[in-house]
Design a protein around this motif. Structure first.
Motif, PDB file in Angstrom:
ATOM      1  N   GLN A 104       0.825  -1.199   0.000  1.00  0.00           N
ATOM      2  CA  GLN A 104       0.000   0.000   0.000  1.00  0.00           C
ATOM      3  C   GLN A 104       0.862   1.252   0.000  1.00  0.00           C
ATOM      4  O   GLN A 104       0.581   2.225  -0.696  1.00  0.00           O
ATOM      5  N   THR A 105       1.947   1.239   0.786  1.00  0.00           N
ATOM      6  CA  THR A 105       2.805   2.418   0.865  1.00  0.00           C
ATOM      7  C   THR A 105       3.605   2.607  -0.408  1.00  0.00           C
ATOM      8  O   THR A 105       4.009   3.723  -0.736  1.00  0.00           O
ATOM      9  N   LEU A 106       3.844   1.493  -1.146  1.00  0.00           N
ATOM     10  CA  LEU A 106       4.620   1.599  -2.372  1.00  0.00           C
ATOM     11  C   LEU A 106       3.767   1.947  -3.583  1.00  0.00           C
ATOM     12  O   LEU A 106       4.297   2.285  -4.636  1.00  0.00           O
ATOM     13  N   ALA A 107       2.456   1.851  -3.445  1.00  0.00           N
ATOM     14  CA  ALA A 107       1.580   1.995  -4.600  1.00  0.00           C
ATOM     15  C   ALA A 107       1.778   3.324  -5.308  1.00  0.00           C
ATOM     16  O   ALA A 107       1.894   3.390  -6.541  1.00  0.00           O
ATOM     17  N   GLN A 108       1.814   4.434  -4.532  1.00  0.00           N
ATOM     18  CA  GLN A 108       1.968   5.738  -5.157  1.00  0.00           C
ATOM     19  C   GLN A 108       3.333   5.861  -5.818  1.00  0.00           C
ATOM     20  O   GLN A 108       3.471   6.418  -6.897  1.00  0.00           O
ATOM     21  N   GLN A 109       4.378   5.336  -5.158  1.00  0.00           N
ATOM     22  CA  GLN A 109       5.721   5.389  -5.728  1.00  0.00           C
ATOM     23  C   GLN A 109       5.789   4.606  -7.036  1.00  0.00           C
ATOM     24  O   GLN A 109       6.369   5.059  -8.016  1.00  0.00           O
ATOM     25  N   VAL A 110       5.162   3.408  -7.045  1.00  0.00           N
ATOM     26  CA  VAL A 110       5.165   2.592  -8.253  1.00  0.00           C
ATOM     27  C   VAL A 110       4.478   3.319  -9.387  1.00  0.00           C
ATOM     28  O   VAL A 110       4.929   3.357 -10.526  1.00  0.00           O
ATOM     29  N   GLU A 111       3.328   3.940  -9.069  1.00  0.00           N
ATOM     30  CA  GLU A 111       2.562   4.643 -10.089  1.00  0.00           C
ATOM     31  C   GLU A 111       3.367   5.805 -10.656  1.00  0.00           C
ATOM     32  O   GLU A 111       3.377   6.056 -11.854  1.00  0.00           O
ATOM     33  N   SER A 112       4.072   6.538  -9.774  1.00  0.00           N
ATOM     34  CA  SER A 112       4.855   7.679 -10.231  1.00  0.00           C
ATOM     35  C   SER A 112       6.070   7.250 -11.028  1.00  0.00           C
ATOM     36  O   SER A 112       6.575   7.992 -11.857  1.00  0.00           O
ATOM     37  N   ASP A 113       6.573   6.016 -10.788  1.00  0.00           N
ATOM     38  CA  ASP A 113       7.735   5.527 -11.517  1.00  0.00           C
ATOM     39  C   ASP A 113       7.415   5.233 -12.978  1.00  0.00           C
ATOM     40  O   ASP A 113       8.299   5.199 -13.820  1.00  0.00           O
ATOM     41  N   VAL A 114       6.136   4.955 -13.270  1.00  0.00           N
ATOM     42  CA  VAL A 114       5.752   4.557 -14.616  1.00  0.00           C
ATOM     43  C   VAL A 114       5.508   5.802 -15.465  1.00  0.00           C
ATOM     44  O   VAL A 114       4.544   6.528 -15.258  1.00  0.00           O
ATOM     45  N   THR A 115       6.396   6.081 -16.399  1.00  0.00           N
ATOM     46  CA  THR A 115       6.253   7.239 -17.265  1.00  0.00           C
ATOM     47  C   THR A 115       5.156   6.989 -18.288  1.00  0.00           C
ATOM     48  O   THR A 115       4.774   5.841 -18.556  1.00  0.00           O
ATOM     49  N   PRO A 116       4.598   8.060 -18.907  1.00  0.00           N
ATOM     50  CA  PRO A 116       3.572   7.858 -19.939  1.00  0.00           C
ATOM     51  C   PRO A 116       4.060   6.952 -21.066  1.00  0.00           C
ATOM     52  O   PRO A 116       3.307   6.148 -21.596  1.00  0.00           O
ATOM     53  N   ASP A 127      -7.473 -33.139   1.270  1.00  0.00           N
ATOM     54  CA  ASP A 127      -7.856 -31.745   1.475  1.00  0.00           C
ATOM     55  C   ASP A 127      -6.648 -30.865   1.169  1.00  0.00           C
ATOM     56  O   ASP A 127      -5.547 -31.097   1.685  1.00  0.00           O
ATOM     57  N   VAL A 128      -6.876 -29.849   0.331  1.00  0.00           N
ATOM     58  CA  VAL A 128      -5.796 -28.974  -0.118  1.00  0.00           C
ATOM     59  C   VAL A 128      -6.162 -27.527   0.192  1.00  0.00           C
ATOM     60  O   VAL A 128      -7.230 -27.050  -0.198  1.00  0.00           O
ATOM     61  N   PHE A 129      -5.272 -26.836   0.910  1.00  0.00           N
ATOM     62  CA  PHE A 129      -5.434 -25.420   1.219  1.00  0.00           C
ATOM     63  C   PHE A 129      -4.285 -24.664   0.545  1.00  0.00           C
ATOM     64  O   PHE A 129      -3.118 -25.039   0.706  1.00  0.00           O
ATOM     65  N   GLN A 130      -4.610 -23.592  -0.168  1.00  0.00           N
ATOM     66  CA  GLN A 130      -3.573 -22.843  -0.862  1.00  0.00           C
ATOM     67  C   GLN A 130      -3.825 -21.342  -0.749  1.00  0.00           C
ATOM     68  O   GLN A 130      -4.962 -20.881  -0.880  1.00  0.00           O
ATOM     69  N   VAL A 131      -2.754 -20.593  -0.517  1.00  0.00           N
ATOM     70  CA  VAL A 131      -2.794 -19.132  -0.473  1.00  0.00           C
ATOM     71  C   VAL A 131      -1.709 -18.618  -1.404  1.00  0.00           C
ATOM     72  O   VAL A 131      -0.568 -19.091  -1.356  1.00  0.00           O
ATOM     73  N   SER A 132      -2.062 -17.675  -2.262  1.00  0.00           N
ATOM     74  CA  SER A 132      -1.071 -17.094  -3.164  1.00  0.00           C
ATOM     75  C   SER A 132      -1.205 -15.582  -3.178  1.00  0.00           C
ATOM     76  O   SER A 132      -2.312 -15.036  -3.052  1.00  0.00           O
ATOM     77  N   LEU A 133      -0.075 -14.917  -3.309  1.00  0.00           N
ATOM     78  CA  LEU A 133      -0.019 -13.463  -3.363  1.00  0.00           C
ATOM     79  C   LEU A 133       0.891 -13.084  -4.513  1.00  0.00           C
ATOM     80  O   LEU A 133       2.024 -13.572  -4.612  1.00  0.00           O
ATOM     81  N   GLU A 134       0.405 -12.232  -5.404  1.00  0.00           N
ATOM     82  CA  GLU A 134       1.207 -11.798  -6.532  1.00  0.00           C
ATOM     83  C   GLU A 134       1.020 -10.314  -6.760  1.00  0.00           C
ATOM     84  O   GLU A 134      -0.054  -9.762  -6.504  1.00  0.00           O
ATOM     85  N   GLY A 135       2.081  -9.665  -7.208  1.00  0.00           N
ATOM     86  CA  GLY A 135       1.999  -8.238  -7.433  1.00  0.00           C
ATOM     87  C   GLY A 135       3.340  -7.672  -7.831  1.00  0.00           C
ATOM     88  O   GLY A 135       4.260  -8.384  -8.230  1.00  0.00           O
ATOM     89  N   ALA A 136       3.458  -6.332  -7.731  1.00  0.00           N
ATOM     90  CA  ALA A 136       4.676  -5.630  -8.111  1.00  0.00           C
ATOM     91  C   ALA A 136       5.160  -4.778  -6.952  1.00  0.00           C
ATOM     92  O   ALA A 136       4.360  -4.153  -6.246  1.00  0.00           O
ATOM     93  N   ILE A 137       6.448  -4.786  -6.756  1.00  0.00           N
ATOM     94  CA  ILE A 137       7.069  -3.938  -5.734  1.00  0.00           C
ATOM     95  C   ILE A 137       7.500  -2.612  -6.360  1.00  0.00           C
ATOM     96  O   ILE A 137       7.309  -1.543  -5.785  1.00  0.00           O
ATOM     97  N   THR A 138       8.115  -2.672  -7.540  1.00  0.00           N
ATOM     98  CA  THR A 138       8.388  -1.499  -8.360  1.00  0.00           C
ATOM     99  C   THR A 138       7.958  -1.840  -9.772  1.00  0.00           C
ATOM    100  O   THR A 138       7.512  -2.966 -10.049  1.00  0.00           O
ATOM    101  N   ARG A 139       8.131  -0.879 -10.682  1.00  0.00           N
ATOM    102  CA  ARG A 139       7.719  -1.154 -12.060  1.00  0.00           C
ATOM    103  C   ARG A 139       8.562  -2.248 -12.691  1.00  0.00           C
ATOM    104  O   ARG A 139       8.158  -2.870 -13.672  1.00  0.00           O
ATOM    105  N   ASN A 140       9.750  -2.516 -12.155  1.00  0.00           N
ATOM    106  CA  ASN A 140      10.644  -3.520 -12.726  1.00  0.00           C
ATOM    107  C   ASN A 140      10.719  -4.809 -11.923  1.00  0.00           C
ATOM    108  O   ASN A 140      11.309  -5.784 -12.382  1.00  0.00           O
ATOM    109  N   LEU A 141      10.159  -4.798 -10.734  1.00  0.00           N
ATOM    110  CA  LEU A 141      10.290  -5.958  -9.851  1.00  0.00           C
ATOM    111  C   LEU A 141       8.905  -6.460  -9.450  1.00  0.00           C
ATOM    112  O   LEU A 141       8.135  -5.760  -8.796  1.00  0.00           O
ATOM    113  N   SER A 142       8.591  -7.682  -9.856  1.00  0.00           N
ATOM    114  CA  SER A 142       7.321  -8.320  -9.503  1.00  0.00           C
ATOM    115  C   SER A 142       7.590  -9.603  -8.741  1.00  0.00           C
ATOM    116  O   SER A 142       8.719 -10.110  -8.718  1.00  0.00           O
ATOM    117  N   TYR A 143       6.573 -10.138  -8.132  1.00  0.00           N
ATOM    118  CA  TYR A 143       6.747 -11.340  -7.316  1.00  0.00           C
ATOM    119  C   TYR A 143       5.476 -12.166  -7.319  1.00  0.00           C
ATOM    120  O   TYR A 143       4.376 -11.683  -7.633  1.00  0.00           O
TER     121      TYR A 143
END
Length: 727
Positions: A19-31, A288-304
């Motif tokens: 959440q704290t990185l969201a604005q920074q990530v958005e600002s990093d992405v040029t038009p 019985d199978v339980f699974q949790v996954s999280l995916e997203g971007a930390i910066t415009r160049n780094l995703s996980y």
């Protein structure tokens, strides 16, 4: 469970700064970057031909870095949901014809590029909810990837022929719902309901229910399958959190199934409906199978992406194992089978964690993608094994047969079973006196990898390294080791739609802790393997045809095989390690629009897998120069669909050819060709599928095993109707 809690904590830690990185990530992405990303996205979903849209997946993530076929340094066959539905596929066995170089070995195991392969992955994580003797079902699967060749650098310990990765269905924001009803021969009945869509703002859910029952074509057999599949997804500004729960229940009567005895030329001694099991035998699975996954971007160049999966399953089975074939009238044709009784329970709890990162940059004038991550698997396995064999030598065998022939069998006898006109029900497992043993083992796999790709306009280079630590243990026996695996690959693109690739990779597989026991002839050295491969991928004829071809050589050392002998008479067959097997092969896969309404999928493979070094100790029926067990030289599978839009109809026809092979005991397994056909009617929200399997009712053996257990017969002709309604 402790590792599971730690992994959930890791996921939370990764998500906290988003959440704290969201604005920074958005600002990093040029038009300009935003425009390029949008253009790239549009290019990915552009429909260039109906075949590529109907049966082809645009990209696969199973190689750690998402790639399409033209930018891959290895062959990955992807089977999407459309092809699964069109073929009426219910389990993994229904799909093998679509993958060049893959044929059935036994149960959930296959022969892949000449080698036996049994381990499977779900969503890129190690861990099998089906425990090997149960074949994976496809109800909650939207894509099946088969990554060919050694994948040690990508996934750690494994077999060099390739790995299956089942991609499960996830919740979607678009509202979709459907219901299906199925009716067929052999008292087949079942149905399913699925629904997915947005529930609240930035949240979506999925519910799936599946049930099906059917009698088998072999005596005393039937199946009943239930799957409950639930999922819920939370969409944040720069991340997706998905939770899933799946319950599998599979009840198989008259199982575990072995084969039907044959002579050395591969001819069945009796009808393929013959079964060595009594009506009271069974194989039941609860998972019985339980699974949790999280995916997203930390910066415009780094995703996980990070995933945690926990599996809790139990497999319970009682069955009669064929042990001795008896020829009463000395005409060299067996008349009776002497059996033993097995009562087995397997319990497994496993936790699998995978955290992967992808970093994009530029280097040396090339687009650079770097994947790196860590993986952890922790499994606890408990077994309770009972065996009852009321004979220890020829005198005991003769006495049991004599009592059976005179009608004076004892209650404690396992009454022999006739191959022709089998008289079931003469023996009662409640009267047996089995001896039991407990077996517990643990398995830990910890790995870290680094994979780097440099892509110029015409050239791409890929290099990777992985380090794995293995820790296996059981009562009185422990094994641990550390191993490094590597991968090198390159692509040359003479034109935009043609790429030529090559790769070298190696693999490493520790022998299972159970196979290190002295009772089976252990201990044994680890299995090793390596590949060198050259291939071409091309989109031809205005991108209406995807053509893929590869030649390869795989060498593998120290493969264990069952000798079928038990010299210690301890109820466990001995194993033997082959020195080396060399597999040389050619594969061709084609996916094409022949006309506007005619689609063809074809998969051909030639493979020559032969024993090139022996173990130097005998005790095994195959020799240097022999074809490796259950490895056919030629396989051909195809599926073609022709649409008649004016009638809302599609006619489909498929075929599967598998060349002659040798069983584990060196018996011939005859070649076969079987054909299937479908008629598909689609109008508005309705569709009706009429499917006929084994159209010409061919009698054949899918694969061979040991001479005393016989060859696995293929299913006889069957048909079903499936009605589907989309809400």
């Amino acid at each position: 469970m402790r590792q599971s809690l730690i992994a959930v904590g890791i996921l939370g830690a990764l998500h906290m700064p988003l959440q704290t990185l969201a604005q920074q990530v958005e600002s990093d992405v040029t038009p300009q970057v935003a425009e390029q990303q949008e253009q790239k996205s549009l290019e990915r979903i552009q429909v260039t031909s109906r075949a590529l849209n109907l049966y082809r997946n645009g990209e696969s993530d199973s190689g750690k870095l998402s790639v399409d076929p033209l930018n891959s340094t290895q062959m990955i066959t992807s089977i999407n949901e459309n092809l699964i539905k069109d073929q009426g596929a219910r389990d993994a066995k229904d799909l093998y014809r679509n993958i060049a170089g893959v044929s059935l070995f036994s149960y959930a195991g296959v022969t892949a590029r000449g080698f036996r392969q049994e381990e499977i992955y779900f969503d890129g994580l190690r861990g099998d909810p089906y425990v090997g003797f149960n074949v994976p079902q496809l109800f909650n699967v939207e894509q099946v990837d088969f990554l060919k060749g050694p994948a040690g650098m990508l996934y750690g310990a494994g077999d060099p022929g390739g790995i299956f990765n089942y991609v499960t269905k996830k919740p979607k924001t678009e509202t979709q719902a459907n219901a299906r009803l199925i009716l067929g021969t052999d008292k087949r009945f079942g149905g399913s309901v699925e629904a997915t869509g947005e529930t609240f703002n930035n949240q979506s859910g999925r519910v799936g229910l599946f049930y099906e029952e059917q009698d088998g074509f072999r005596d005393n057999t039937a199946s009943e399958v239930t799957i409950v599949d639930l999922g819920y997804r939370f969409e944040f500004e720069n991340a997706l959190l998905t939770t899933q729960y799946t319950h599998y229940a599979q009840d198989l009567d008259g199982n575990r199934l072995r084969g039907v005895p044959t002579n050395d030329e591969g001819e069945f001694y009796t009808d393929v409906s013959w079964n060595h099991n009594e009506a009271s035998d069974f194989l039941n699975l609860r998972s019985d199978v339980f699974q949790v996954s999280l995916e997203g971007a930390i910066t415009r160049n780094l995703s996980y992406d990070a995933k945690v999966r926990f599996i809790d399953n139990e497999q319970d089975q009682q069955y009669h194992e064929p042990r001795v074939l008896i020829d009463l009238d000395m005409d060299e044709i067996p008349d009776l089978v002497l059996r033993e009784f097995r009562d087995q329970i397997r319990e497994e709890q496993s936790t699998s964690v995978g955290i992967n990162f992808e970093y994009q940059s530029t280097a040396f004038g090339a687009q650079q993608r770097t994947a790196f991550g860590i993986e952890h698997f922790d499994g606890d396995f408990d077994g309770y094994f009972g065996t009852y064999r009321p004979y220890s030598g020829n005198d005991d065998i003769a006495a049991i047969v004599s009592r059976y022939l005179s009608g004076t069998s004892l209650a404690t006898d396992i009454v022999p079973l006739r191959l022709n006109d089998p008289d079931y029900g003469l023996t009662d497992s409640d009267s047996y006196l089995p001896s039991y043993r407990d077996s517990s083992s643990t398995q830990k796999r910890q790995g870290a990898y680094l994979l780097n790709e440099l892509a110029w306009q015409q050239f791409t280079l890929v290099a990777g390294i992985r380090t794995d630590k293995f820790e296996d243990g059981s009562a009185g026996s422990d094994f641990d080791d550390t191993e490094q695996t590597f991968r090198l690959g390159a692509i040359y693109k003479p034109s935009e739609n043609v790429s030529i690739y090559t790769q070298w990779a190696d693999s490493y597989q520790p022998q299972s802790i159970g196979n290190q026991a002295t009772e089976v002839g252990g201990s044994f050295d680890p299995v090793t393997g390596e590949i060198i491969e050259l291939g071409i991928n091309a989109e031809l004829f205005n991108e209406s045809t995807l053509f893929r071809a590869a030649i390869y050589q795989i060498k593998r050392q120290n493969i264990l095989q069952n000798t079928g002998t038990d010299p210690e008479n301890d109820g466990r067959d001995n194993l033997a390690a082959l020195g080396e097997v060399t597999s040389d092969g050619l594969e061709i896969e084609v996916l094409s629009d022949l006309t506007e309404n005619w689609v063809l999928s074809l998969a051909y493979a030639y493979n020559d897998a032969v024993i090139t070094k022996d173990n130097g100790s005998g005790g095994f029926s195959n020799n240097v120069g022999d074809q490796f067990a259950n490895a056919p030289r030629n396989t051909l599978g195809f599926w073609t669909r022709y649409q008649l839009p004016e009638y809302n109809l599609a006619l489909a026809f498929g075929g599967d050819y598998v060349d002659e092979r040798l069983s584990l005991s060196g018996q011939t397994v005859k070649s076969y060709f079987i054909a299937d056909a479908s008629i598909i009617y689609e109008v508005d929200n309705y569709s009706v599928l009429l499917r006929i399997d084994n159209l010409f009712d061919k009698e054949y053996a899918e694969s061979g095993f040991l001479d005393r257990t016989g060859h696995f017969p293929g299913e006889t002709r069957s048909a079903f109707v499936e009605v589907n309604y989309n809400f």
